[in-house]
Design an enzyme around this catalytic site. Structure first.
Site, mmCIF file in Angstrom:
data_model
loop_
_atom_site.group_PDB
_atom_site.id
_atom_site.type_symbol
_atom_site.label_atom_id
_atom_site.label_comp_id
_atom_site.label_asym_id
_atom_site.label_seq_id
_atom_site.Cartn_x
_atom_site.Cartn_y
_atom_site.Cartn_z
ATOM 1 N N PRO A 2 60.543 47.107 71.076
ATOM 2 C CA PRO A 2 60.813 47.192 69.643
ATOM 3 C C PRO A 2 59.567 46.838 68.836
ATOM 4 O O PRO A 2 58.868 45.867 69.137
ATOM 5 C CB PRO A 2 61.912 46.139 69.432
ATOM 6 C CG PRO A 2 62.585 46.034 70.763
ATOM 7 C CD PRO A 2 61.488 46.235 71.772
ATOM 8 N N GLU A 3 59.269 47.647 67.835
ATOM 9 C CA GLU A 3 58.116 47.400 66.990
ATOM 10 C C GLU A 3 58.586 46.856 65.646
ATOM 11 O O GLU A 3 59.776 46.616 65.442
ATOM 12 C CB GLU A 3 57.289 48.676 66.854
ATOM 13 C CG GLU A 3 56.746 49.147 68.203
ATOM 14 C CD GLU A 3 55.698 50.238 68.089
ATOM 15 O OE1 GLU A 3 55.154 50.445 66.994
ATOM 16 O OE2 GLU A 3 55.416 50.891 69.111
#
Length: 271
Positions: A2-3
């Site tokens: 996840p960014e």
């Protein structure tokens, strides 16, 4: 992994359910995450949650006694659920609220984290050396130009350096450089101010749009309601090596840069 947009979407999803709620328990089923969950984490019990913030890819759950620092790692997720929801595999932590709901942390690969920090949390080793947030005024062309001055590293590696700017992970670095017309291997310190101005604007626009779209779903990411993000439908280069460029029709090139997949157009993106 996840960014920033995915973490921000998660924050937006859980915050309304947590703020001003009192914690009645912290159930730790498996403390063996990226770092062991400290016993001090249970100091949150009995506290009222004041706010839920994000710093880079860390979620900060603030109380008067201290802050829970949560990282999703590569496969972690947070969901708001009824307190009697059956426990499933990889459901490692429950933050139990007085209103009968829980914040459940699930992490199949256990690369995430759940830590505790006494105030001020900015002094925590994981947070103290982070660069500016990309969606704030602190990230601007003057700041970026100063940070890149004299650097011979590839611009993509610098863009992903959390000391320079936080949260611009691999997906969004690929996309921003394409939108700005900058080759990912361009020497960072030689990029002129005009092109850096465009790059800053594209980073901000792409991240903001990804948040609005609910993040990017590649393998594991779902939001606080268990729904996937949809920004992957809008990607121009990431994951499209060997396909045609959406601007010129040239075949996109794919290389490894800093051990990460990097996709670009050799015609639209120049050094």
């Amino acid at each position: 992994m996840p960014e920033l947009p995915e973490v921000e979407v998660t924050r937006q999803g859980i915050a309304p359910h947590l703020v001003e709620q009192t914690v009645v328990d912290l159930v730790v089923r498996n403390a063996s995450l990226r770092w062991p969950v400290p016993e001090l984490a249970k100091q949150i019990i009995g506290q009222t949650i004041r706010q839920v913030r994000r710093r880079a890819k860390y979620l900060l759950i603030d109380t008067d006694a201290g802050t829970s620092i949560v990282h999703l790692g590569m496969s972690g997720s947070l969901r708001i659920l009824p307190h009697d929801t059956p426990v499933e595999k990889h459901d490692h932590i429950d933050l139990v609220l007085a209103n009968g709901r829980i914040l459940r942390f699930n992490d199949p690969r256990r690369f995430g984290a759940w830590l505790w920090c006494q105030l001020p949390e900015e002094a925590h080793p994981l947070l103290e050396k982070l660069g500016p947030e990309p969606l704030t005024d602190a990230f601007n062309v003057n700041q970026l130009a100063a940070a890149l001055a004299g650097k011979k590293k590839a611009i993509k590696l610098c863009l992903m350096d959390n000391h320079i700017v936080v949260g611009v992970g691999n997906i969004y670095a690929n996309e921003a450089l394409f939108a700005a017309g900058i080759h990912p291997e361009a020497e960072a310190g030689k990029i002129d101010i005009e092109r850096l101005t465009v790059l800053v604007a594209e980073v901000k626009q792409i991240l903001a749009h990804a948040i609005k779209q609910g993040g990017t779903t590649l393998k594991d990411f779902t939001n606080a309601e268990g729904k996937p993000g949809y920004f992957a439908q809008k990607l121009h280069v990431y994951g499209r090596g060997g396909e045609t460029c959406t601007q010129c029709g040239n075949l996109l090139s794919e290389i490894r840069l800093g051990q990460r997949t990097t996709v670009f157009c050799g015609i639209c993106q120049t050094r």
